[in-house]
Design a protein around this motif. Structure first.
Motif, PDB file in Angstrom:
ATOM      1  N   ILE A  71       0.800  -1.217   0.126  1.00 48.92           N
ATOM      2  CA  ILE A  71      -0.111   0.055   0.114  1.00 48.92           C
ATOM      3  C   ILE A  71       0.751   1.246   0.130  1.00 48.92           C
ATOM      4  CG2 ILE A  71      -1.543   1.338   1.376  1.00 48.92           C
ATOM      5  CD1 ILE A  71      -3.204  -1.075   2.158  1.00 48.92           C
ATOM      6  N   ALA A  72       1.924   1.281   0.626  1.00 44.43           N
ATOM      7  CA  ALA A  72       2.787   2.469   0.787  1.00 44.43           C
ATOM      8  C   ALA A  72       3.367   2.693  -0.527  1.00 44.43           C
ATOM      9  CB  ALA A  72       3.682   2.179   1.946  1.00 44.43           C
ATOM     10  N   TRP A  73       3.757   1.422  -1.140  1.00 44.16           N
ATOM     11  CA  TRP A  73       4.782   1.692  -2.362  1.00 44.16           C
ATOM     12  C   TRP A  73       3.567   2.210  -3.708  1.00 44.16           C
ATOM     13  CZ3 TRP A  73       4.982  -1.818  -7.158  1.00 44.16           C
ATOM     14  CH2 TRP A  73       6.060  -1.275  -7.960  1.00 44.16           C
ATOM     15  N   ALA A  74       2.068   1.766  -3.734  1.00 47.30           N
ATOM     16  CA  ALA A  74       1.097   2.197  -4.511  1.00 47.30           C
ATOM     17  C   ALA A  74       0.899   3.631  -4.187  1.00 47.30           C
ATOM     18  CB  ALA A  74      -0.186   1.407  -4.135  1.00 47.30           C
ATOM     19  N   ILE A  75       0.959   4.129  -2.921  1.00 50.87           N
ATOM     20  CA  ILE A  75       0.683   5.677  -2.848  1.00 50.87           C
ATOM     21  C   ILE A  75       1.878   6.588  -2.950  1.00 50.87           C
ATOM     22  CG2 ILE A  75       0.335   7.294  -1.061  1.00 50.87           C
ATOM     23  CD1 ILE A  75      -1.070   5.065   0.550  1.00 50.87           C
ATOM     24  N   SER A  76       2.927   5.908  -2.991  1.00 48.14           N
ATOM     25  CA  SER A  76       4.265   6.594  -3.447  1.00 48.14           C
ATOM     26  C   SER A  76       4.422   6.700  -4.958  1.00 48.14           C
ATOM     27  CB  SER A  76       5.599   6.032  -2.824  1.00 48.14           C
ATOM     28  OG  SER A  76       5.955   4.911  -3.479  1.00 48.14           O
ATOM     29  N   LEU A  77       3.549   5.761  -5.647  1.00 45.90           N
ATOM     30  CA  LEU A  77       3.811   5.785  -7.053  1.00 45.90           C
ATOM     31  C   LEU A  77       2.882   7.054  -7.578  1.00 45.90           C
ATOM     32  CD1 LEU A  77       3.692   1.982  -8.007  1.00 45.90           C
ATOM     33  CD2 LEU A  77       5.725   3.701  -8.059  1.00 45.90           C
ATOM     34  N   GLU A 116       9.251  10.341   1.264  1.00 47.09           N
ATOM     35  CA  GLU A 116       8.870  10.127   2.681  1.00 47.09           C
ATOM     36  C   GLU A 116       7.942   8.909   3.004  1.00 47.09           C
ATOM     37  OE1 GLU A 116       9.478  10.925   6.766  1.00 47.09           O
ATOM     38  OE2 GLU A 116      10.407  12.148   5.082  1.00 47.09           O
ATOM     39  N   ILE A 117       6.994   8.734   2.103  1.00 48.51           N
ATOM     40  CA  ILE A 117       5.965   7.638   2.174  1.00 48.51           C
ATOM     41  C   ILE A 117       6.964   6.311   1.872  1.00 48.51           C
ATOM     42  CG2 ILE A 117       5.331   7.781  -0.319  1.00 48.51           C
ATOM     43  CD1 ILE A 117       3.352   6.685   2.639  1.00 48.51           C
ATOM     44  N   SER A 118       7.839   6.513   1.018  1.00 48.30           N
ATOM     45  CA  SER A 118       8.439   5.260   0.519  1.00 48.30           C
ATOM     46  C   SER A 118       9.427   4.571   1.430  1.00 48.30           C
ATOM     47  CB  SER A 118       9.488   5.614  -0.707  1.00 48.30           C
ATOM     48  OG  SER A 118      10.394   6.462  -0.432  1.00 48.30           O
ATOM     49  N   ARG A 119       9.737   5.501   2.728  1.00 48.87           N
ATOM     50  CA  ARG A 119      10.484   4.925   3.573  1.00 48.87           C
ATOM     51  C   ARG A 119       9.630   3.615   4.360  1.00 48.87           C
ATOM     52  NH1 ARG A 119      10.783   9.376   7.842  1.00 48.87           N
ATOM     53  NH2 ARG A 119      11.919   7.702   9.011  1.00 48.87           N
ATOM     54  N   ALA A 120       8.518   3.774   4.239  1.00 51.82           N
ATOM     55  CA  ALA A 120       7.371   2.655   4.795  1.00 51.82           C
ATOM     56  C   ALA A 120       7.630   1.404   4.016  1.00 51.82           C
ATOM     57  CB  ALA A 120       6.263   3.069   4.971  1.00 51.82           C
ATOM     58  N   CYS A 121       7.939   1.451   2.495  1.00 57.40           N
ATOM     59  CA  CYS A 121       7.979   0.502   1.715  1.00 57.40           C
ATOM     60  C   CYS A 121       9.555  -0.296   1.991  1.00 57.40           C
ATOM     61  CB  CYS A 121       8.164   1.103   0.237  1.00 57.40           C
ATOM     62  SG  CYS A 121       6.768   2.250  -0.338  1.00 57.40           S
ATOM     63  N   PHE A 122      10.454   0.492   2.206  1.00 60.22           N
ATOM     64  CA  PHE A 122      11.680  -0.114   2.266  1.00 60.22           C
ATOM     65  C   PHE A 122      12.345   0.242   3.697  1.00 60.22           C
ATOM     66  CE2 PHE A 122      11.050   1.558  -1.755  1.00 60.22           C
ATOM     67  CZ  PHE A 122      11.176   0.369  -2.622  1.00 60.22           C
ATOM     68  N   PRO A 123      12.022  -0.463   4.807  1.00 56.40           N
ATOM     69  CA  PRO A 123      12.038  -0.125   6.211  1.00 56.40           C
ATOM     70  C   PRO A 123      13.488  -0.401   6.531  1.00 56.40           C
ATOM     71  CG  PRO A 123      10.641  -2.099   6.040  1.00 56.40           C
ATOM     72  CD  PRO A 123      10.753  -1.572   4.711  1.00 56.40           C
ATOM     73  N   THR A 124      14.229   0.227   6.760  1.00 56.54           N
ATOM     74  CA  THR A 124      15.603  -0.088   7.479  1.00 56.54           C
ATOM     75  C   THR A 124      15.583  -0.002   8.860  1.00 56.54           C
ATOM     76  OG1 THR A 124      16.293   2.344   7.292  1.00 56.54           O
ATOM     77  CG2 THR A 124      16.716   1.061   5.475  1.00 56.54           C
ATOM     78  N   ASP A 125      14.930   0.612   9.599  1.00 55.13           N
ATOM     79  CA  ASP A 125      14.697   0.631  11.039  1.00 55.13           C
ATOM     80  C   ASP A 125      13.491   0.791  11.394  1.00 55.13           C
ATOM     81  OD1 ASP A 125      15.040   0.745  13.684  1.00 55.13           O
ATOM     82  OD2 ASP A 125      16.162   2.654  13.882  1.00 55.13           O
ATOM     83  N   ALA A 126      12.840  -0.571  12.188  1.00 57.74           N
ATOM     84  CA  ALA A 126      11.472  -0.489  12.792  1.00 57.74           C
ATOM     85  C   ALA A 126      11.251   0.587  13.644  1.00 57.74           C
ATOM     86  CB  ALA A 126      11.067  -1.646  13.515  1.00 57.74           C
ATOM     87  N   ASN A 127      12.085   1.061  14.373  1.00 60.83           N
ATOM     88  CA  ASN A 127      11.682   2.237  15.260  1.00 60.83           C
ATOM     89  C   ASN A 127      11.750   3.556  14.726  1.00 60.83           C
ATOM     90  OD1 ASN A 127      11.959   0.600  17.480  1.00 60.83           O
ATOM     91  ND2 ASN A 127      14.318   0.753  17.945  1.00 60.83           N
ATOM     92  N   GLU A 128      12.358   3.756  13.613  1.00 61.49           N
ATOM     93  CA  GLU A 128      12.369   4.862  12.970  1.00 61.49           C
ATOM     94  C   GLU A 128      10.909   5.049  12.105  1.00 61.49           C
ATOM     95  OE1 GLU A 128      14.728   7.375   9.364  1.00 61.49           O
ATOM     96  OE2 GLU A 128      15.166   5.288   9.846  1.00 61.49           O
ATOM     97  N   ILE A 129      10.645   4.078  11.532  1.00 65.34           N
ATOM     98  CA  ILE A 129       9.282   3.868  10.884  1.00 65.34           C
ATOM     99  C   ILE A 129       8.002   4.093  11.936  1.00 65.34           C
ATOM    100  CG2 ILE A 129       7.571   2.417   9.497  1.00 65.34           C
ATOM    101  CD1 ILE A 129      10.049   3.266   8.048  1.00 65.34           C
ATOM    102  N   ASN A 130       8.209   3.423  13.005  1.00 62.47           N
ATOM    103  CA  ASN A 130       7.202   3.564  14.163  1.00 62.47           C
ATOM    104  C   ASN A 130       7.184   5.081  14.476  1.00 62.47           C
ATOM    105  OD1 ASN A 130       6.435   1.018  13.828  1.00 62.47           O
ATOM    106  ND2 ASN A 130       7.794   0.292  15.409  1.00 62.47           N
ATOM    107  N   ASN A 131       8.024   5.850  14.624  1.00 58.97           N
ATOM    108  CA  ASN A 131       7.896   7.163  14.956  1.00 58.97           C
ATOM    109  C   ASN A 131       7.250   7.989  14.139  1.00 58.97           C
ATOM    110  OD1 ASN A 131       9.921   6.939  17.223  1.00 58.97           O
ATOM    111  ND2 ASN A 131      11.522   7.359  16.145  1.00 58.97           N
TER     112      ASN A 131
END
Length: 536
Positions: free
Chosen positions: A284-290, A299-314
């Motif tokens: 869903i995040a990738w579809a929105i980023s497109l 910014e929305i693509s960070r949820a597509c390719f998570p590098t740090d779960a804590n960073e995404i949860n912030n």
């Protein structure tokens, strides 16, 4: 004065034009470093095998948490890199010369009309699947980017194309173990928009395997331009990322991203699972980023390719499952955030046969929420996210983007009280999307009542009458970056300080009879005609 140097005169005009075009994208210095590292000192050119190796994707077995991956998909990834090198970087006797490297980069990444970028992407896809030994029903009249395309795509072709673009995005941003997302909602969007006549597809129980629906390429091009205009950017970003990575390597070191792509750690897996447990799944995040460009898309693509779960949860400001339902709970978590926000609503409704249907919709605002009794906002977009993906940007007729109103503080009488809740589009009392103050029910109205956003159904078989659905989850994601979150944190700290100060009572002032309200009241009763001047 004004005469060109001898070195400039010796450079062919074609080379200068190609270099100027590459310089306009800011990549000329990167290409120069890449060429100096990869070129053979004897021939003065890059060996074809070396360039193909740079573009070759290295990965472990791709995994997905939703749809089964066809056995042919790894073969597509294996042939993608060599096909890019063969299609766009012309090899001469000694290899790929400097001018051909620049020209190849310009064919892939130079600014061009979006329709030509889509044609380039389809050309790459067609050449890749054919080299992998698969069937493809697309034909190109010439080798130009603006040539006529004939033929059609099958749903499985769209799945392979989307996963190929996802793979290029993944290696451009992460370079880790490949985990492909569920793209069923995007494929169903293409089927609904491109299939001729009644496709007979049941969107609630659809699986792409074995589906024999033909999607004419002309309609498919129109769908890409309208729904996912950033899809061709996956290819240009990948080419630039590969060349940039090659330019950063030491001479003699393998230039491919395989050193980072071939390993997967427990932290990678946990971050992916953590992100997927929310409504904002990678698919869903990738579809929105497109549908977005610029910093908001990044910014929305960070949820597509998570590098740090804590960073995404912030970035997850509010989730009804964690923070509790209701407008007050919601407001305490989003108040003070002044950046773009993404609202996701999962709900359950019933069709005419009393069958329960689960769907997800979304709304993107370009500013934070405010407690107002009127609509506000500068821009936004509505999304049908699941089971079918559609984007509805502003229509340009009205500006009723967002409505968010709480109960007025204190006991204030209102002859005509304003609705308490959150709304998007439409008009007061007739919003296109309206969430009540308890976050228990969402009302969806037909697009005819809304002139702010473009027309279209927010979930399949919506109909003309308003639909009341039970909310199962609400999420609010902040897309303003670290800066917006820091500002909100400062705001919360300041409000907490004010609250603590208001709770403190000055006992000395409270015990002073001269300053008490009771003495002022008694003085006014004893002599109401006395002239009193306020002490200043």
């Amino acid at each position: 004065m004004g005469a060109s140097t001898s070195s400039e005169q010796s450079v062919p005009i074609e080379q200068r034009e190609a270099e100027n075009l590459a310089a306009s994208t800011g990549a000329l210095s990167t290409l120069q470093k890449c060429f100096s590292i990869l070129a053979d000192p004897h021939s003065g050119a890059i060996p074809s095998d070396s360039l193909q190796q740079c573009f070759r994707l290295s990965y472990e077995n791709p995994v997905t948490g939703a749809t089964a991956i066809p056995d042919s998909f790894p073969a597509v990834l294996d042939h993608l890199g060599p096909c890019i090198a063969d299609l766009f970087f012309v090899s001469e006797k000694g290899g790929v010369s400097w001018i051909e490297l620049v020209r190849g980069y310009n064919r892939c990444c130079a600014r061009k009309p979006l329709s030509m970028s889509v044609t380039t992407l389809l050309r790459v896809f067609t050449a890749t699947v054919k080299k992998a030994g698969l069937n493809c029903n697309l034909e190109f009249e010439t080798g130009d980017d603006d040539c006529k395309i004939t033929g059609w795509l099958m749903p499985v072709d769209v799945v392979m194309l989307l996963w190929m673009c996802w793979g290029m995005n993944w290696f451009s941003k992460e370079g880790r173990n490949l985990c492909v997302p569920d793209v069923k909602h995007i494929v169903l969007s293409a089927i609904e928009s491109c299939a001729e006549g009644d496709s007979g597809v049941n969107v609630w129980e659809w699986e792409f395997s074995g589906e024999e629906v033909q999607l004419p390429v002309g309609k498919f091009l129109t769908w890409v331009l309208k729904t996912v205009p950033s899809l061709p950017g996956c290819f240009s970003e990948f080419v630039y990322a590969v060349l940039k990575h090659s330019a950063s390597q030491e001479p003699g070191v393998e230039c491919l991203t395989s050193s980072a792509a071939g390993t997967s750690s427990a932290a990678d897996t946990s971050s992916t699972v953590e992100c997927s447990s929310t409504l904002l799944s990678p698919g869903i995040a990738w579809a929105i980023s497109l549908t977005l460009t610029g910093p908001l898309g990044e910014e929305i693509s960070r949820a597509c390719f998570p590098t740090d779960a804590n960073e995404i949860n912030n970035d997850l400001l509010y989730r009804s499952h964690l923070h509790g339902r209701g407008l007050n709970r919601f407001w305490s978590n989003v108040q003070g955030y002044q950046g773009p926000l993404l609202v996701l609503i999962a709900a359950t409704s019933e069709d005419g046969s009393a069958n329960k249907r689960n769907w997800i919709i979304g709304a993107l605002t370009h500013q934070g929420f405010e407690n107002r009794d009127l609509f506000y906002g500068s821009s936004g977009c509505l999304y049908a996210l699941s089971p079918v993906f559609h984007a509805y940007p502003p229509a340009g007729k009205e500006r009723n983007f967002v409505y968010s109103h709480l109960h007025p503080t204190g006991k204030v009488y209102e002859a005509k009280p304003k609705p308490v809740g959150i709304g998007f589009g439409g008009s007061m009392g007739n919003e296109r999307i309206y969430v009540d103050e308890d976050f228990s029910k969402v009302t969806i109205r037909h697009h005819a009542a809304d002139k702010t956003y473009q027309s279209g159904s927010l979930f399949p078989e919506q109909g003309f009458l308003p639909v009341d659905a039970l909310i199962t989850e609400v999420e609010i994601w902040g897309l303003g970056g670290r800066g917006a979150k820091d500002v909100q944190d400062s705001y919360k700290d300041r409000e907490q300080l004010f609250t603590e100060q208001r709770r403190k009572v000055d006992l000395k002032t409270f015990a002073n009879w001269e300053d008490s309200p009771e003495k002022m009241l008694m003085d006014m009763i004893s002599n109401p005609n006395a002239i009193r001047r306020e002490d200043r």
